[in-house]
Design an enzyme around this catalytic site. Sequence first.
Site, short mmCIF file in Angstrom:
data_model
loop_
_atom_site.label_atom_id
_atom_site.label_comp_id
_atom_site.label_asym_id
_atom_site.label_seq_id
_atom_site.Cartn_x
_atom_site.Cartn_y
_atom_site.Cartn_z
N GLU A 81 52.92 28.24 37.43
CA GLU A 81 53.54 28.87 38.56
C GLU A 81 54.53 29.86 38.15
OE1 GLU A 81 55.24 25.97 41.56
OE2 GLU A 81 53.35 25.66 42.38
N THR A 102 37.96 42.41 44.81
CA THR A 102 37.30 41.37 44.21
C THR A 102 36.63 41.60 42.89
OG1 THR A 102 35.22 41.83 45.64
CG2 THR A 102 36.82 40.16 46.36
N LYS A 119 31.63 41.35 42.52
CA LYS A 119 30.39 41.80 43.07
C LYS A 119 29.91 42.81 42.07
CE LYS A 119 32.43 41.38 47.81
NZ LYS A 119 33.72 40.89 47.86
N ASP A 163 40.49 48.94 49.72
CA ASP A 163 39.92 47.76 49.09
C ASP A 163 38.27 48.09 48.50
OD1 ASP A 163 38.20 45.53 48.96
OD2 ASP A 163 38.83 44.76 51.08
N ARG A 168 34.58 34.75 40.69
CA ARG A 168 35.23 34.97 42.13
C ARG A 168 36.60 35.14 41.80
NH1 ARG A 168 30.83 34.31 45.29
NH2 ARG A 168 32.47 34.78 47.21
N TYR A 201 49.07 24.20 34.77
CA TYR A 201 49.89 24.89 35.59
C TYR A 201 50.76 25.84 35.44
CZ TYR A 201 49.80 23.11 40.55
OH TYR A 201 49.51 22.52 41.83
#
Length: 398
Positions: free
Chosen positions: A48, A222, A225, A196, A231, A46
Site C-alpha cells: 500500500e 487498459t 487489448k 480512454d 489485465r 503487500y
Amino acid sequence: MKDTQIKNFISAEKKRQKKVVNLIASENYVSKDVLEALGSELTNKYAEGYPGKRYYGGNLIVDKIEELCRERALKLFKLDPTDWHVNVQALSGSPANLAVYTALIPPGGKIMGMSLDQGGHLTHGHKVSATGKFWTQVPYGVDKVTEVLNYDQLREMAMREKPAIIVCGYTAYPRTIDWTRMREVADAAGSLLMVDMSHIAGLVAGGVYPSPFPYADIVTTTTHKTLRGPRAALIFVKRDMRELDKKIDKAVFPGLQGGPHINQIAAVAVALKEADSQKFVKYASQVMKNAAVLAEELKLAGWRIISGGTDSHLILVDTWNGGVKNEKGAGAVAGKDASSKLEAAGIIVNKNAIPFDSRSPFDPSGIRLGTAAETTRGAKEKDMKKIAQRIDKILRAA
Ligand code: DSN
C-alpha cells in the site's frame, strides 16, 4: 498443480483458446514472460502506498518494479516525465476511470461521454455504472447518417452543458478520432479532456493511430487489448499547476484501492517493454491491415459495415439490416443469433449494439469484430479473407 479441478479447467480453456478464431476486439494473447510475471511470488507482497512511501516494510524491490513500470509506460508513449505522470496501480479500466472522476469531478458534476449504445463505455457515465450514479452523464453519439462523430454537434452540446470533463476514446467506434477537434471542443466549454484509449493503446504505441497525448489532460488505458499485456490499467496525467497528478494518485490509493497488485504491475512492465520494439510496430501495422481486409471482404459479401469501414483494429457489422439476402432468404441475422452461430463454428465474436439500434442490448442488431488476437497468432490478409468468407457462409446458412 495439485488442484486437479482447476488444473483441468485451465488446460481446457487453453485448448479452447487454441482451437477458436478469436475476433473479440478487446482480447489478445500475452507472451510467456507476461504470464510468468503474473504468476510470480510478487503476488505475495503487500505494498500500500507509492514507491518510497509505503505503509508496509519489505518493499525495496517492489519499489523498483513500480518505478520501472512507470518509466517504461512514459517511454513507450514518448512522454517526458517532467510533463507527464503515470499511475500504474489501477486494477483495471473501470477502476481507472472511476479514479479520474473521483479525483477531479465534484459529486453530481457532468461527464460528457458517448452513450453505451453508440459505442461508448459503461464508465463514461452510463446510469448503471457508479460513474452515472455519482455524476451526471451528458451523453453524445455519432451522426445518424455518417455514423461518425460530428464535431460541430459535439461543440454545441459542450457549450450548452459545460461539462466538467469530456471523455473520448470508445469501445465500439472503428474510426479515427480527431483529437485536435476534441481539444477545441473541450477548450471552448472550459472542460477537461480525458481520452480512454483502452482499445487503441497498442495502435498508438505502434505509431499507426494518432496519439492523443498532445491534446489530452488525462489518458487512461487498459493494458490487455491491442497493447497485449495483462489485465490492468494505466492513468497518464499532465503535470502542471493544477496538480491533477497528485489528486489522481490520492484517488487511486487510498481513495478507491488498497494494496496494488505488484505481480500485475510487473507483468504490465514486461508488456510495455515488448511493445517498445520494431516487432510491435510491425504487429500494430498488421492488425490495421487485417482489419481493413476483414471489413472490405465482409462488405463485398454484402454485409453493412457501420460507418463504411474501419481505421483501427475494430469493425462493427450490422448483421440485422445489412445482409443481402441469399436465394433461401437468409442474410438478416440478429446479433445474438449471429454470435451463437459463429461460436458453434469456432469463431468467437461479441454481439454488439449498432448506433440507433432498433433492437434490445441483449439481442442487438450487430456484432463487433477485432483483429488484435488473431494477428498475434500470425494471421495475415489472406487469412482474413478466409475468415470473412467463413463468417459470410455461416451467417447466411438458413
Ligand atoms: N469490455 C471491454 C470491451 O470489450 O470493449 C470494455 O471494457
